[in-house]
Design an enzyme around this catalytic site. Structure first.
Site, short mmCIF file in Angstrom:
data_model
loop_
_atom_site.label_atom_id
_atom_site.label_comp_id
_atom_site.label_asym_id
_atom_site.label_seq_id
_atom_site.Cartn_x
_atom_site.Cartn_y
_atom_site.Cartn_z
N TYR A 105 67.42 18.26 44.47
CA TYR A 105 68.76 18.00 43.92
C TYR A 105 68.87 18.53 42.49
O TYR A 105 69.78 19.30 42.17
CB TYR A 105 69.05 16.50 43.96
N TYR A 109 77.94 34.95 38.10
CA TYR A 109 79.17 35.49 38.69
C TYR A 109 80.26 35.67 37.64
O TYR A 109 81.07 36.60 37.72
CB TYR A 109 79.66 34.58 39.82
#
Length: 324
Positions: A154, A168
Site C-alpha cells: 500500500y 505524466y
C-alpha cells in the site's frame, strides 16, 4: 470555502468505497453527473444503493487495471481516483492486487486523462510518509518507508502512483492533482476492515473487547468525512497545483488510540474492555499533518470536532444493517 465544483461529468473510481460513496452522494446532490467505477473487492454496492435510481448516477462494476475506457461518454471532464484497498486487514490479504491497482490502474487512468485532456485527482495517503521521524508532516518530507514490509504494497504503491502522476505531468502536461489524505472516518466505513474508529464502535456496541496493537500511546489526527469532501472540492477547483502534492487532514484533532477507544466506550456506555496486543510491523507511532499549503491555497480548514464526528458516526452504525 468553495461550495460548488466546477466539473459536471466526473468519473469516480473506487466510488462504492467509504470516501467514494460519500463523495458521489455529495456530487450528485450538487448536480454533477457521475460515472462510478468499482470492482467491489472492498467497496459495497449497498453504499450507493440510494443513488442507483438517479439518472445522473451510472454504476460500472469494473477494475481500473483492466477497464475499457472506450465505453465512457465523450464528455467526461474529470477523474477522481479513490480506487484502492486501503485498510491493513484487506491489503495484508491482497498485497499484489493492492500494489498493482496503484501501478497498472493509475497508469491506465493517466493514459485516459492524457488522451482526453482532462484533470486527474489522485487520492494518495499519509502512508507515503511511513513511520515518520518527525512530529509534524510537511509535504516536503520524503518519508521513512519500508519497501519490503507487509504494509509496503500500500505505502509503496501509493508512492509509485504519485511518481507516475508527476512523470505524466512533466512529459505530457497531464493535469494531475495529488492529495495526501490523513486518517478520515465517518458513515459508510466498513465495520470489518480493522480501522480503529469503526472497529471500536462496532465492538463497543456489542460489548466486545477493543483490541489495540501496541501500547495505545500512538497518535492519529482524525478528520471527519465532511471536512475531507469540502477539501476535495476546493482542490479540484484550483488551477495551479499540478506540480506538488497537498496534505489534507486535521492537525487540531490529535489523540492517542487509547483515548479514542476510551471515548467511544464512554459515549456508548459500553461494557467493553481494552485489550493490548503486540504492535504491528511498520505501524507509524505518530502522524500529524502540516496543512499550511491547503490553507494558503484555498482557505480550507477542518471544522468538525472528534466529539461531533463520533456522534454522527455512531448514529450511522447504530442503524447499520449488519446483514448487508
Amino acid at each position: 470555502m468553495n461550495t460548488d465544483i466546477r466539473y459536471k461529468n466526473i468519473l469516480v473510481t473506487g466510488g462504492a468505497g467509504f470516501i467514494g460513496s460519500n463523495l458521489c452522494r455529495k456530487l450528485i446532490n450538487d448536480g454533477v453527473s457521475i460515472w462510478c467505477l468499482d470492482n467491489l473487492i472492498t467497496g459495497k454496492i449497498e453504499n450507493v444503493k440510494d443513488l442507483l435510481h438517479c439518472e445522473r448516477f451510472h454504476f460500472i462494476e469494473q477494475d481500473i487495471k483492466t477497464f475499457d475506457f472506450k465505453i465512457l461518454p465523450s464528455d467526461i471532464d474529470a477523474i477522481i481516483n479513490l480506487a484502492s484497498i486501503a485498510s491493513p486487514k484487506a491489503y495484508y490479504a491482497r498485497p499484489i492486487d493492492t500494489l498493482l491497482t496503484s501501478v497498472l490502474g493509475v497508469y491506465n487512468l493517466l493514459q485516459y486523462a492524457k488522451k482526453e485532456d482532462i484533470v486527474l485527482l489522485q487520492a494518495s495517503t499519509s502512508e507515503v510518509y511511513g513511520d515518520p521521524a518527525c512530529d509534524i508532516l510537511n509535504e516536503s518530507y520524503c518519508g521513512n518507508v519500508s519497501c519490503t514490509g507487509p504494509r509496503a504494497c500500500y505505502d509503496e504503491g501509493k508512492r509509485t502512483a504519485e511518481t507516475l502522476c508527476m512523470d505524466y505531468h512533466r512529459l505530457y502536461n497531464v493535469k494531475v492533482k495529488i492529495i495526501r489524505i490523513f486518517n478520515t472516518y465517518g458513515p459508510y466505513m466498513d465495520i470489518c476492515d480493522g480501522r480503529a474508529i469503526p472497529e471500536f464502535i462496532y465492538r463497543s456496541l456489542h460489548n466486545r473487547d477493543l483490541i489495540i496493537y501496541g501500547d495505545g500511546k500512538q497518535t492519529r489526527s482524525f478528520m471527519y468525512i465532511d471536512d475531507l469532501l469540502e477539501a476535495i472540492y476546493n482542490v479540484m477547483n484550483l488551477d495551479d497545483i499540478y506540480t506538488y502534492p497537498i496534505n489534507i487532514g486535521n492537525p487540531n484533532e490529535e489523540y492517542t488510540i487509547s483515548e479514542v477507544a476510551e471515548t467511544i466506550i464512554r459515549t456508548l456506555d459500553s461494557k467493553s474492555k481494552i485489550i493490548y496486543k503486540e504492535k504491528l510491523q511498520d505501524d507509524p507511532y505518530k502522524r500529524k499533518p502540516d496543512i499550511t499549503k491547503i490553507i494558503t491555497k484555498t482557505n480550507w480548514r477542518p471544522l468538525v470536532s472528534l466529539k461531533e464526528g463520533l456522534l454522527k458516526t455512531i448514529d450511522y452504525f447504530e442503524n447499520y444493517d449488519y446483514s448487508a
